[in-house]
Design a protein around this motif. Structure first.
Motif, PDB file in Angstrom:
ATOM      1  N   ARG B  96      48.327  44.575  73.700  1.00 19.31           N
ATOM      2  CA  ARG B  96      47.424  45.269  72.766  1.00 19.31           C
ATOM      3  C   ARG B  96      48.188  46.046  71.692  1.00 19.31           C
ATOM      4  O   ARG B  96      47.898  45.932  70.500  1.00 19.31           O
ATOM      5  CB  ARG B  96      46.502  46.219  73.533  1.00 19.31           C
ATOM      6  CG  ARG B  96      45.334  45.487  74.180  1.00 19.31           C
ATOM      7  CD  ARG B  96      44.566  46.430  75.091  1.00 19.31           C
ATOM      8  NE  ARG B  96      43.829  47.418  74.326  1.00 19.31           N
ATOM      9  CZ  ARG B  96      43.730  48.706  74.641  1.00 19.31           C
ATOM     10  NH1 ARG B  96      44.348  49.167  75.717  1.00 19.31           N
ATOM     11  NH2 ARG B  96      43.019  49.529  73.904  1.00 19.31           N
ATOM     12  N   LEU B  97      49.185  46.818  72.125  1.00 15.64           N
ATOM     13  CA  LEU B  97      49.909  47.610  71.130  1.00 15.64           C
ATOM     14  C   LEU B  97      50.667  46.697  70.170  1.00 15.64           C
ATOM     15  O   LEU B  97      50.688  46.923  68.956  1.00 15.64           O
ATOM     16  CB  LEU B  97      50.881  48.580  71.812  1.00 15.64           C
ATOM     17  CG  LEU B  97      51.645  49.465  70.825  1.00 15.64           C
ATOM     18  CD1 LEU B  97      50.690  50.410  70.085  1.00 15.64           C
ATOM     19  CD2 LEU B  97      52.730  50.268  71.525  1.00 15.64           C
ATOM     20  N   THR B  98      51.271  45.667  70.719  1.00 14.08           N
ATOM     21  CA  THR B  98      52.022  44.731  69.873  1.00 14.08           C
ATOM     22  C   THR B  98      51.115  44.152  68.791  1.00 14.08           C
ATOM     23  O   THR B  98      51.446  44.167  67.605  1.00 14.08           O
ATOM     24  CB  THR B  98      52.612  43.591  70.743  1.00 14.08           C
ATOM     25  OG1 THR B  98      53.404  44.176  71.769  1.00 14.08           O
ATOM     26  CG2 THR B  98      53.447  42.649  69.910  1.00 14.08           C
ATOM     27  N   LEU B  99      49.944  43.667  69.193  1.00 16.78           N
ATOM     28  CA  LEU B  99      49.031  43.082  68.211  1.00 16.78           C
ATOM     29  C   LEU B  99      48.488  44.154  67.263  1.00 16.78           C
ATOM     30  O   LEU B  99      48.236  43.876  66.086  1.00 16.78           O
ATOM     31  CB  LEU B  99      47.894  42.344  68.917  1.00 16.78           C
ATOM     32  CG  LEU B  99      48.338  41.076  69.680  1.00 16.78           C
ATOM     33  CD1 LEU B  99      47.119  40.371  70.286  1.00 16.78           C
ATOM     34  CD2 LEU B  99      49.106  40.112  68.782  1.00 16.78           C
ATOM     35  N   GLY B 100      48.330  45.370  67.769  1.00 16.69           N
ATOM     36  CA  GLY B 100      47.898  46.470  66.892  1.00 16.69           C
ATOM     37  C   GLY B 100      48.910  46.679  65.767  1.00 16.69           C
ATOM     38  O   GLY B 100      48.539  46.882  64.602  1.00 16.69           O
ATOM     39  N   LEU B 101      50.204  46.607  66.101  1.00 18.45           N
ATOM     40  CA  LEU B 101      51.245  46.800  65.092  1.00 18.45           C
ATOM     41  C   LEU B 101      51.336  45.593  64.159  1.00 18.45           C
ATOM     42  O   LEU B 101      51.545  45.744  62.952  1.00 18.45           O
ATOM     43  CB  LEU B 101      52.599  47.044  65.789  1.00 18.45           C
ATOM     44  CG  LEU B 101      52.657  48.355  66.592  1.00 18.45           C
ATOM     45  CD1 LEU B 101      53.946  48.436  67.404  1.00 18.45           C
ATOM     46  CD2 LEU B 101      52.533  49.569  65.674  1.00 18.45           C
ATOM     47  N   VAL B 102      51.123  44.397  64.728  1.00 21.93           N
ATOM     48  CA  VAL B 102      51.095  43.195  63.880  1.00 21.93           C
ATOM     49  C   VAL B 102      49.950  43.306  62.881  1.00 21.93           C
ATOM     50  O   VAL B 102      50.098  42.975  61.700  1.00 21.93           O
ATOM     51  CB  VAL B 102      50.936  41.916  64.743  1.00 21.93           C
ATOM     52  CG1 VAL B 102      50.676  40.700  63.859  1.00 21.93           C
ATOM     53  CG2 VAL B 102      52.178  41.691  65.599  1.00 21.93           C
ATOM     54  N   ASP B 103      48.841  43.808  63.363  1.00 19.55           N
ATOM     55  CA  ASP B 103      47.655  43.925  62.520  1.00 19.55           C
ATOM     56  C   ASP B 103      47.925  44.801  61.281  1.00 19.55           C
ATOM     57  O   ASP B 103      47.559  44.449  60.159  1.00 19.55           O
ATOM     58  CB  ASP B 103      46.510  44.503  63.359  1.00 19.55           C
ATOM     59  CG  ASP B 103      45.168  44.308  62.682  1.00 19.55           C
ATOM     60  OD1 ASP B 103      44.963  43.206  62.117  1.00 19.55           O
ATOM     61  OD2 ASP B 103      44.362  45.246  62.675  1.00 19.55           O
ATOM     62  N   ILE B 104      48.585  45.953  61.495  1.00 13.04           N
ATOM     63  CA  ILE B 104      48.941  46.822  60.361  1.00 13.04           C
ATOM     64  C   ILE B 104      49.732  46.013  59.337  1.00 13.04           C
ATOM     65  O   ILE B 104      49.453  46.022  58.141  1.00 13.04           O
ATOM     66  CB  ILE B 104      49.836  48.000  60.820  1.00 13.04           C
ATOM     67  CG1 ILE B 104      49.099  48.916  61.799  1.00 13.04           C
ATOM     68  CG2 ILE B 104      50.326  48.810  59.614  1.00 13.04           C
ATOM     69  CD1 ILE B 104      49.970  50.065  62.332  1.00 13.04           C
ATOM     70  N   LYS B 105      50.712  45.306  59.856  1.00 20.41           N
ATOM     71  CA  LYS B 105      51.632  44.537  59.027  1.00 20.41           C
ATOM     72  C   LYS B 105      50.911  43.439  58.226  1.00 20.41           C
ATOM     73  O   LYS B 105      51.106  43.294  57.020  1.00 20.41           O
ATOM     74  CB  LYS B 105      52.663  43.931  59.971  1.00 20.41           C
ATOM     75  CG  LYS B 105      53.779  43.188  59.331  1.00 20.41           C
ATOM     76  CD  LYS B 105      54.920  43.018  60.309  1.00 20.41           C
ATOM     77  CE  LYS B 105      55.580  44.356  60.554  1.00 20.41           C
ATOM     78  NZ  LYS B 105      56.184  44.909  59.314  1.00 20.41           N
ATOM     79  N   LEU B 106      50.053  42.698  58.909  1.00 14.35           N
ATOM     80  CA  LEU B 106      49.360  41.602  58.232  1.00 14.35           C
ATOM     81  C   LEU B 106      48.419  42.147  57.163  1.00 14.35           C
ATOM     82  O   LEU B 106      48.302  41.564  56.079  1.00 14.35           O
ATOM     83  CB  LEU B 106      48.588  40.750  59.243  1.00 14.35           C
ATOM     84  CG  LEU B 106      49.460  39.987  60.250  1.00 14.35           C
ATOM     85  CD1 LEU B 106      48.584  39.124  61.164  1.00 14.35           C
ATOM     86  CD2 LEU B 106      50.481  39.092  59.544  1.00 14.35           C
ATOM     87  N   LYS B 107      47.767  43.252  57.465  1.00 16.87           N
ATOM     88  CA  LYS B 107      46.856  43.838  56.466  1.00 16.87           C
ATOM     89  C   LYS B 107      47.618  44.234  55.209  1.00 16.87           C
ATOM     90  O   LYS B 107      47.143  44.044  54.088  1.00 16.87           O
ATOM     91  CB  LYS B 107      46.116  45.039  57.062  1.00 16.87           C
ATOM     92  CG  LYS B 107      44.901  44.592  57.889  1.00 16.87           C
ATOM     93  CD  LYS B 107      44.071  45.766  58.366  1.00 16.87           C
ATOM     94  CE  LYS B 107      42.923  45.271  59.254  1.00 16.87           C
ATOM     95  NZ  LYS B 107      42.700  46.160  60.405  1.00 16.87           N
TER      96      LYS B 107
END
Lengths: 553, 553
Positions: B96-107
């Motif tokens: 979850r945290l990993t994808l949360g950080l990926v999400d910031i990046k992709l946005k």
């Protein structure tokens, strides 16, 4: 009002920085200068070879300067002499090895008229109002000294770079009794090395490195290659000793290493039996386990022997699987990546590599906290000026002195150019003199400054676009161009479209200017630059330097 | 002959380098990719922002790729996703945290269509021929996992970055039992983190840093500013805990820190009571000894909050005498000078600074030798592939495995692009595929290569001379110029004489060419370049880039 009966101490280098150590002592009509070093360029000094102190103050007071007094032969203490002596040929005082190293340096610069005066530990030298005593110390170079400078207002002790080594290789322990004696009689001020003040405890003796060498040499099945600083004569002696013990011949590789070894042998600081030394050409005629190669390159310097061996670009020496390479030094901050690159390459060529992360193949030449405390305690100065360090080091050294009971107001954290004025019972900051850094680039001394560096930085980041237009002197109309040339910006072949679009942008800008009757070149150039910058930034998020050139015929 | 029933493991990044970790697992028609990281530019990659892996091999086998599996949320494991997903939008698996950080990046990159699949430790995921088990580990970021990848020829364990922390902040100890169980059943191959293999012993527990914080916080009389990596959630939690214990409010400063903290709080990885958090604008309304500021900038990054505070360029926060700054990280090799500059400035502004040289305010996130030995011993793999390190690390890790009894021929030191082919009882190097580094500069991905970098390097060292001449198309004679423009070479005002002489050299060259009837531009340009280069080198010992431009009308 001229303050006549005061001692001035003015650092022109070596405080708030690592390197270019130089300190002025002035009393009445007499000046002596302690050390004359270089520093290495910072990351933002692109293309710069060396940095030397600004000596405007000395040139302005040229007739007062009685001499340069050198504490030891490291670059950051002697490296600026070739540049400074060209401007003012005053006598140079130093120990034999120090002057031997200075001599190599001056000859490389074609300077033959230097006035050398050899001194040794315990000598006392009278120079104008000053009497300078030389005190034996230990450091990562042989023949280093501290100074007790006797002045009409009191004694100043300047440790210069030092460590306390109870088992030094030359058998001559740092003269603690002298420091104690001076302290007992009363010392006005102490200037002391701050390099290792962040490290608790003691710096290990140089002898421990020799023990590590011996245990490594005992087991090494193939060739041994040891990289160290050329000036670390005692380290070299220990490598030689280990080589002899295990029946290996010694080959000295690299020009600077060969130069220093030759001088050190000639002056008796280094003892290598003739039958032990072999030439580089002869290395292959001995069995691998009978050879030690001593070389430079501990910092990954691109032109050094070790770096060239690692990259398989050395003319005479090739790394062969089974070689054992010992890197007998730590990376100086900023050099880590270069050093690791060399280590990786050596491993890839089949060598085994021993470096500081893996074994005790190096010790520092600078005093750690407990050694500094000892010197402070022996010297018991009234005032303290931490030197030889960045601000963080000077600050920590000040805190160390405070922890020993020195009043905060008796400690002076100064910058280069700060004038400290001493009477026999006071010290105060009494203004500043010109001080700074002069950049040496090729033959140029001081012709590279902020604008040039800013341009180099800009060019290094995003490259360059040159726009050339030929304009008619009569009509103001465009006769040829605009042509666009780029370097360091994008692969032109892949970006032909972009460059063609950029040409169109310039063309439209020129058309617009013509319609608006803008003919003065400055405005024309500004318009071209602005329009093109905006266009390129939007397309690439990069900001190349844009150089519009207008030719008129 | 296609080798059908074999497992291929192909690192596309992360071996012989630090960073851009990416490993391909291929069996038959199925590919899974572990991690998708960036690395930071080397010193010689001037102007480059980021480096990502060359994914040509994945693009060529696009239809086989079942997904990216992320082990944790550090840049060197997720940072290339925005670039790679633009080329191939395959599912992404992570905690979850990993994808949360990926999400910031992709946005930030304007990518909204990514296909996310959340997993957690102990989950088992089937992807084509592969079954992937996620194993709880400890690292300097929360929610990190190792992988057991079950394939038709056997199980491969990939530790990714890890350490063994018996007292982790989240209470979830690394799942040693799982490693043991896998080892007991039989593991074909181990891929393991080599970052800290040079360090003997154990990495300290994250909890020890918390204890240091508590003892520092207990005595701090003024504000406390702690710099750490934004992604080190557990470190931040410990700072917060210490703040709460000593009645201090917490202010989060810096965009990346704020982003990560927001996500970590939202997902429940970080617990900061609302009444503890204060805005930057409110800092001044609390007493100094009631405030902790958590910020970024441990690497001296020029744009980070701490660097700007140190340089007095931060819009909202100013260093005041008495501030205590804790730098809770070590400099990454290459960043030392930047970090020390910040420390010096902070001291100069009157702050006290605690950094790793002075206290235990940081621990590594990677396993040292004894931890690595434990994992090797539990997993007992048939084959071993050290990953995540430069060659020296991989080599030392190989030696460590050998010291535990693994046969040398079962250890594979591979480069990026190397294809390792496994059957249930064999492993061999079976060729290579395209692999490399793609440079990202601004919006450009891959448009900066060796020629551009060479030009930037050249420009950065000695600057540039542009020579412009206008020539008559009819007669071949010079109509205007030569004009000379220099940038980054010398102070033009001080060197007018030199530039004028250079103009003369070009003029004479042109005259000579005219006399010899040389009219083709290439020769003309070469002659100008050669003559001018020789002249300038002799005068300055510098080699600026020389750019001759001929306009024809």
């Amino acid at each position: 009002m001229a303050s006549k009966n005061v001692l001035k101490i003015i650092p022109l280098g070596g405080v708030n920085e690592i390197g270019k150590n130089m300190t002025v002592f002035e009393y009445g009509n007499d000046i002596i200068v302690v050390d004359c070093g270089v520093s290495f360029p910072e990351d933002d000094m692109l293309g710069v070879d060396l940095v030397i102190p600004d000596i405007s103050y000395l040139l302005k007071n040229r007739e007062k300067v009685r001499g340069f007094i050198l504490t030891h032969g490291h670059e950051d203490h002697i490296g600026a002499l070739p540049y400074v002596l060209r401007e003012m040929n005053v006598p140079v005082y130093g120990t034999r090895l120090t002057l031997g190293l200075v001599d190599i340096k001056l000859k490389e610069h074609g300077i033959n008229k230097a006035i050398f005066n050899t001194v040794k530990a315990n000598d006392v030298l009278k120079l104008g109002a000053f009497t300078v005593e030389f005190i034996k110390t230990s450091h990562s170079i042989a023949d280093s000294v501290a100074l007790a400078i006797h002045t009409p207002v009191g004694v100043v002790v300047h440790t210069s770079d030092f460590k306390i080594d109870y088992t030094p290789i030359d058998g001559q322990v740092i003269d603690l009794a002298k420091f104690a004696l001076l302290g007992k009689k009363g010392v006005l001020a102490l200037l002391a090395d701050s390099t290792n003040v962040e490290r608790p405890g003691y710096t290990m003796s140089e002898k421990t490195v020799g023990q590590t060498f011996e245990s490594i040499f005992a087991d090494a099945p193939g060739r041994i290659i040891v990289a160290t600083f050329a000036s670390n004569i005692h380290r070299i002696q220990q490598i030689v000793n280990a080589a002899i013990k295990y029946g290996r011949k010694v080959c000295i590789s690299g020009r600077s290493m060969a130069n220093v070894v030759a001088v050190a042998m000639e002056l008796g600081y280094l003892n290598i039996p003739k039958k032990t030394l072999i030439e580089v050409d002869k290395v292959d005629s001995y069995p691998n386990d009978k050879v030690v190669i001593i070389t430079t390159g501990t910092q990954g310097e691109p032109m050094s022997a070790l770096t060239r061996m690692a990259a398989a670009e050395h003319k005479k020496l090739e790394i062969i699987p089974g070689d054992l390479v010992i890197i007998s030094a730590t990376p100086i901050p900023g050099n880590e990546k270069l050093v690791y690159k060399v280590i990786n390459q050596l491993f890839q060529r089949g060598a085994n590599v021993i470096y500081e992360s893996l074994a005790d193949v190096h010790v520092s030449g600078h005093a750690c906290q407990e050694e500094l405390k000892l010197i402070h305690t022996l010297v018991k100065p009234k005032f303290f000026v931490p030197v030889h360090g960045e601000f963080r080091h000077l600050k920590q050294h000040a805190l160390l002195a405070e922890s020993l009971g020195m009043p905060k107001e008796n400690i002076f954290l100064v910058d280069i150019g700060t004038v400290l004025e001493f009477t026999h019972n006071s010290c105060r900051v009494a203004g500043t003199v010109t001080a700074g850094r002069i950049l040496v680039d090729g033959l140029g001394v001081g012709d590279v400054g902020n604008i040039v560096l800013r341009d180099r930085k800009h060019l290094s980041q995003d490259g360059l676009i040159v726009v050339v237009v030929t304009i008619s002197r009569e009509t103001g109309g465009v006769i040829a161009g605009p042509d666009i040339i780029s370097r360091g910006f994008v692969y032109v072949r892949e970006s032909e479209g972009l460059i063609e679009q950029a040409r169109q942008v310039v063309k439209e800008t020129l058309d617009k200017c013509e319609q608006q009757n803008i003919t003065d070149w400055a405005t024309l150039k500004t318009n071209i630059r602005d329009e093109l910058r905006n266009f390129l930034y939007e397309k690439t998020k990069r900001n190349p330097m844009i150089l519009p050139i207008i030719m008129e015929i």
